[in-house]
Design an enzyme around this catalytic site. Structure first.
Site, PDB file in Angstrom:
ATOM      1  N   SER A   9       0.850  -1.193   0.000  1.00  0.00           N
ATOM      2  CA  SER A   9       0.000   0.000   0.000  1.00  0.00           C
ATOM      3  C   SER A   9       0.884   1.240   0.000  1.00  0.00           C
ATOM      4  CB  SER A   9      -0.878   0.041   1.245  1.00  0.00           C
ATOM      5  OG  SER A   9      -1.375   1.366   1.403  1.00  0.00           O
ATOM      6  N   HIS A  34      -1.223  -1.243  -4.267  1.00  0.00           N
ATOM      7  CA  HIS A  34      -2.494  -0.960  -3.574  1.00  0.00           C
ATOM      8  C   HIS A  34      -2.577   0.531  -3.278  1.00  0.00           C
ATOM      9  CE1 HIS A  34      -5.938  -2.127  -0.992  1.00  0.00           C
ATOM     10  NE2 HIS A  34      -5.475  -1.256  -0.099  1.00  0.00           N
ATOM     11  N   ASP A  36      -4.711   3.491  -1.620  1.00  0.00           N
ATOM     12  CA  ASP A  36      -5.755   3.744  -0.608  1.00  0.00           C
ATOM     13  C   ASP A  36      -6.372   5.121  -0.779  1.00  0.00           C
ATOM     14  OD1 ASP A  36      -3.865   1.844   1.703  1.00  0.00           O
ATOM     15  OD2 ASP A  36      -5.907   1.395   1.026  1.00  0.00           O
ATOM     16  N   MET A  38      -9.020   7.814   0.353  1.00  0.00           N
ATOM     17  CA  MET A  38      -9.771   8.137   1.571  1.00  0.00           C
ATOM     18  C   MET A  38     -10.370   9.531   1.435  1.00  0.00           C
ATOM     19  SD  MET A  38      -7.125   6.719   4.442  1.00  0.00           S
ATOM     20  CE  MET A  38      -6.488   5.062   4.355  1.00  0.00           C
ATOM     21  N   HIS A  67      -8.410   1.005  -3.717  1.00  0.00           N
ATOM     22  CA  HIS A  67      -9.281   0.702  -2.580  1.00  0.00           C
ATOM     23  C   HIS A  67     -10.017   1.988  -2.206  1.00  0.00           C
ATOM     24  CE1 HIS A  67      -9.371  -0.498   1.992  1.00  0.00           C
ATOM     25  NE2 HIS A  67     -10.595  -0.411   1.467  1.00  0.00           N
ATOM     26  N   MET A  69     -12.139   4.041   0.012  1.00  0.00           N
ATOM     27  CA  MET A  69     -12.725   4.206   1.331  1.00  0.00           C
ATOM     28  C   MET A  69     -13.445   5.550   1.328  1.00  0.00           C
ATOM     29  SD  MET A  69      -9.487   2.730   3.439  1.00  0.00           S
ATOM     30  CE  MET A  69      -8.433   2.983   2.007  1.00  0.00           C
ATOM     31  N   MET A 138     -11.086  -6.363   5.664  1.00  0.00           N
ATOM     32  CA  MET A 138     -10.257  -5.428   6.435  1.00  0.00           C
ATOM     33  C   MET A 138      -9.818  -6.098   7.727  1.00  0.00           C
ATOM     34  SD  MET A 138      -9.901  -2.739   4.635  1.00  0.00           S
ATOM     35  CE  MET A 138      -9.016  -1.787   5.881  1.00  0.00           C
ATOM     36  N   ASP A 174      -6.228  -6.719   4.426  1.00  0.00           N
ATOM     37  CA  ASP A 174      -5.685  -5.370   4.368  1.00  0.00           C
ATOM     38  C   ASP A 174      -5.609  -4.770   5.771  1.00  0.00           C
ATOM     39  OD1 ASP A 174      -6.793  -2.356   2.594  1.00  0.00           O
ATOM     40  OD2 ASP A 174      -4.873  -2.936   3.477  1.00  0.00           O
TER      41      ASP A 174
END
Ligand code: DX5
Ligand code: ZN
Length: 218
Positions: A9, A34, A36, A38, A67, A69, A138, A174
């Site tokens: 990540s 990966h 992330d 957010m 990913h 979020m 998660m 993850d």
């Protein structure tokens, strides 16, 4: 193919050198990258918009696993697909219509994943498996790297592997993945392991060999 893939990540990477960091982890053995995303709403942190992901894209030679979020999520699926994501994973908790969200991801031609927070029962994934290329379990509460692995999720991974049966659906874990927890999640049935702090700790773009050592140790 159930061989274990490592997906570092870049949340744990040097935020001033993403291109070099992506090239370094791929040169040192990363299977996927990966990313992330957010939004400071679904999780208490804020990271990358579509323009940033677009800037990462030319440096990624393996597979860009995005990913999300974020909530609501549907409005941004097109933008992250355009930015170059290979896989787009949305959270089942991001809204009332995860089935439609997965349909929307599939409609972009990208691989589709659904993510389950630690408090979400594995049954939530059942009705969505027909639209999934991957289920992300998660193993920390989302928002930050460097958190402690939540061992209660191991049972969820085992049950998810039973639910999936012989369908070609990845189980990604993850959060808190390191040399101690990796064997546990692999045994439980995970085949894609995200690792941020465990990969980037002690290394830098000037010392990328440390990334290789860290990846091989997982
Ligand atoms: C957390 C992110 C994870 C995190 C993993 O919300 O989804 O991908 O970056 O970091 P580590 O491996 O350090 O727990
Ligand atoms: Zn993640």
């Amino acid at each position: 193919d159930r061989s274990i893939k490592i997906a570092p990540s870049i949340l744990s990477a040097d935020f001033a050198n993403f291109g070099a960091e992506i090239r370094a982890i791929e040169a040192e053995g990363a299977d996927w990258v990966h990313v992330d995303v957010m939004d400071g709403h679904f999780v208490p942190n804020l990271t990358f918009g579509p323009p940033a992901v677009k800037a990462f894209r030319p440096h990624v030679k393996t597979f860009m696993d995005v990913h999300l979020m974020i909530a609501p999520v549907d409005a941004y699926i097109e933008a992250y697909a355009e930015a170059g994501a290979d896989m787009i994973t949305a959270h089942v908790e991001a809204g009332p219509h995860p089935h439609r969200t997965l349909q929307a991801i599939r409609a972009t031609g990208k691989k589709a994943g659904i993510a389950l927070n630690p408090g979400t029962p594995v049954e939530a994934a059942e009705p969505l498996l027909e639209l999934c290329d991957m289920v992300l379990v998660m193993t920390v509460n989302p928002g930050f790297g460097g958190q402690k692995f939540i061992a209660s999720q191991l049972r969820k991974i085992e049950r998810l592997r039973q639910m999936i049966g012989d369908r070609e659906i990845h189980i990604q874990i993850d959060g808190g993945c390191d040399p101690l927890t990796a064997p546990l999640v692999a045994k439980a049935g995970a085949d894609v392991l995200v690792a941020g702090s465990a990969v980037f700790k002690g290394g830098s773009v000037d010392r990328p060999e440390v990334y290789g050592e860290n990846i091989r140790a997982i």
